[in-house]
Enzyme design. Sequence first.
Site, short mmCIF file in Angstrom:
data_model
loop_
_atom_site.label_atom_id
_atom_site.label_comp_id
_atom_site.label_asym_id
_atom_site.label_seq_id
_atom_site.Cartn_x
_atom_site.Cartn_y
_atom_site.Cartn_z
N HIS A 218 0.95 -1.16 -0.03
CA HIS A 218 -0.07 -0.09 -0.09
C HIS A 218 0.96 1.31 -0.05
O HIS A 218 1.88 1.12 0.54
CB HIS A 218 -0.82 0.04 1.25
CG HIS A 218 -1.80 -1.23 1.25
ND1 HIS A 218 -2.76 -1.73 0.47
CD2 HIS A 218 -1.73 -2.32 2.28
CE1 HIS A 218 -3.14 -2.70 0.79
NE2 HIS A 218 -2.64 -3.27 1.94
N HIS B 131 3.25 -7.87 1.25
CA HIS B 131 2.75 -8.91 2.15
C HIS B 131 1.73 -9.54 1.45
O HIS B 131 0.93 -9.41 0.47
CB HIS B 131 2.05 -8.23 3.53
CG HIS B 131 0.94 -7.28 3.23
ND1 HIS B 131 1.24 -6.01 3.05
CD2 HIS B 131 -0.59 -7.26 3.23
CE1 HIS B 131 0.16 -5.32 2.64
NE2 HIS B 131 -0.99 -6.14 3.10
N ARG C 284 -0.61 -4.46 -6.39
CA ARG C 284 -0.41 -5.89 -6.50
C ARG C 284 0.80 -6.38 -7.17
O ARG C 284 1.02 -5.66 -8.28
CB ARG C 284 -1.83 -6.89 -6.92
CG ARG C 284 -2.87 -6.60 -5.93
CD ARG C 284 -4.15 -7.24 -6.57
NE ARG C 284 -5.55 -6.83 -5.60
CZ ARG C 284 -6.06 -5.95 -5.83
NH1 ARG C 284 -5.80 -4.85 -6.66
NH2 ARG C 284 -7.44 -5.81 -5.10
#
Length: 403
Positions: free
Chosen positions: A99, A263, A282
Amino acid sequence: MELLHNAVRAYAWGSRTAIAELLGREVPAPHPEAELWMGAHPGDPSRVLRPDGERSLLDLLVEDPVGQLGARGADRWGSRLPFLLKVLAADEPLSLQAHPSAEQAARGFAAEEAAGLPMDSSVRNYKDPSAKPELVCALTEFHALAGFRAPDRTVALLRSLEAPDFAPYTELLAAQPDESGLRALFTTLITLPQTALDALLPQVLDACVLHVKAHGDFDLECRTVLELGEAYPGDAGVLAALLLNRLVLRPGEAIYLPAGNLHAYLHGTGVEILANSDNVLRCGLTPKHVDVPELMRVLDFACGDMPVQTGERTAPGLWTYRTPSPEFELSRLELDAGAQLRVDHSGPQILLVAQGRARLANSSGATLLVERGHSVWLPASDPAVVVTADEPTRLFRATAGTD
């Protein structure tokens, strides 16, 4: 203080048992249930239960931001609840993702707006100009990949695999075992042409099988790569997973995922709190849009063991998970039968009963019985609440950060 009716989000990776069981519904559910949302996200806001019917929490915030969020909260966040609380139940791995920071999100959002990219475009990266830090606390044993492992340990893992064609990639990191070396190796792996990936991945997977059979030092890491390789054949994220810390959280343990942390949640049920944003970049383990150049601008290649929190005991029966995030703070309440805890607050709160049953009462004479799986909205204008456990009870408390 008012009970909430919350949305359940159905994604393919979700569980058919965890959320249904938490809510006291029939198990198994007819389809996978991945997330229970508590908050005022525009996509699925909670509804406040009142004698005269349900009201959207989103509408209440717009109508009375000061009463709901407090003067300080309204000044900082306007009419937007800065956090979203979730119960996340994963039976299959989520995508490998990171993010952006607030600055990166604002810049990326402005650029996509200027380019006229529709908000619902499948190639849109930034849905809003906000950061999306998050923290997940395990309710059950919770498995995750998070953060880049220390390079020397990764070199040891890669050298333990008998995959001759992978040796040059291993030595790339061995020659520069630092953040720059990790960046170089990750970039190389994530941008491999599909033909090269299709030739290399089977060899790595075979090497992982041999490692597991030999009971090698990296058994869990190799088993994870095998599971991901089966679920996402031909995906570069399977190789990228070799570079990340493999974590197993016990109930009550938590990890904080700041901007830039790569993650993937793998399996388990947890309580997640995050900034109220939809910005996700992503890089694999997904059929969704992958933007490697933009991801590389966001990723943080700081490396080492991922810090695991158990919470700081801030009062009898109360543990708080500290983070630098101004958007949220998560606390865990552990109360024996008959125990009481006063919950003070200067801003908005959501209380979730994860286990047991609790009675809430305030100085205005209001009382509320809260069963397992139910949650309560406490606006800033409400008086402090005393929580009394009818039986051994675990609650989670979400509120804005205290900076």
